[in-house]
Scaffold this motif. Sequence first.
Motif, PDB file in Angstrom:
ATOM      1  N   LEU A  16     -40.487 -55.582 -17.041  1.00 32.75           N
ATOM      2  CA  LEU A  16     -40.107 -54.506 -16.131  1.00 32.75           C
ATOM      3  C   LEU A  16     -40.232 -54.954 -14.684  1.00 32.75           C
ATOM      4  N   GLN A  47     -41.430 -46.470 -17.256  1.00 30.23           N
ATOM      5  CA  GLN A  47     -40.755 -46.170 -18.523  1.00 30.23           C
ATOM      6  C   GLN A  47     -39.299 -46.627 -18.498  1.00 30.23           C
ATOM      7  N   MET A  48     -38.943 -47.442 -17.481  1.00 24.12           N
ATOM      8  CA  MET A  48     -37.580 -47.930 -17.289  1.00 24.12           C
ATOM      9  C   MET A  48     -36.602 -46.842 -16.885  1.00 24.12           C
ATOM     10  N   GLY A  74     -34.984 -44.005 -19.365  1.00 25.02           N
ATOM     11  CA  GLY A  74     -35.269 -45.374 -19.791  1.00 25.02           C
ATOM     12  C   GLY A  74     -34.814 -45.690 -21.197  1.00 25.02           C
ATOM     13  N   PHE A  75     -35.054 -44.756 -22.136  1.00 24.12           N
ATOM     14  CA  PHE A  75     -34.741 -45.084 -23.532  1.00 24.12           C
ATOM     15  C   PHE A  75     -33.241 -45.109 -23.791  1.00 24.12           C
TER      16      PHE A  75
END
Lengths: 140, 103
Positions: A16, A47-48, A74-75
């Motif tokens: 990250l 958490q991106m 993020g996901f």
Amino acid sequence: MATSQREKFIFKNTLLCLLKALERKRTTVELRNETSVSGTIDAVDFQMNISMTNVVFKAPNNKSERFTDFFVQGFMIRFVHIPDFINIKKAIEGVVYCNDRSRLDTKFQRNKMNVNAKKMERRRKFQEKEDQKLSSLEEN
Amino acid sequence: MADDQEQQVPAQTVEEPLDLILLSLDERIYVKMKNDRELRGRLHAFDQHLNIVIGDVEETVTTVEIDEETYEEIYKSTKRNIPMLFVRGDGVILVSPPMRTGT
């Protein structure tokens, strides 16, 4: 909002850090739903999640839409294109080895930029006043 | 001082599965991903989540179409080249040295 210890740990111990170094650069992010988002990365969190500005959003049917602000969960991210001008090793080292908050905490960094801008502005105005005084003295 | 984590010389003994990927650093690899995607490129970096930084990558997306009349399956693949890519780890199924086709 200070960066928590957990956030700092995640930035220093996973890839990250590379995404964090992409802040304020223009790239393309491809999502899991076959859409792509091209824009300037504003902030990346642990958490991106990525917030972007000046975005062109491309749907699977190749229709494009423009947005001034865009937030990607993020996901939902599948790929992030890394621009050619980025030196990956230096970018990662910049995030991993920095000991001050400025590079890990986006809000702190933004505040610092604003404070610096205000300082420069004040200094410039002061300098102008001084120059005016000098020129009026010379006239007299 | 210690080198940057991605620049470590691979240990002589393979202790955990991620060490196998460590052996392939800076080599060409094959990545199988979810949704019938495959990547072939040079491995630059990876982490414990299997987030991968891959360079000179060719992405192959394979789709299956079923012919209406003959009901046979037609496999189509679309390819794309990208100079440098960051791949989020949760989409990765496996990482391996490139497969030799026809062997």
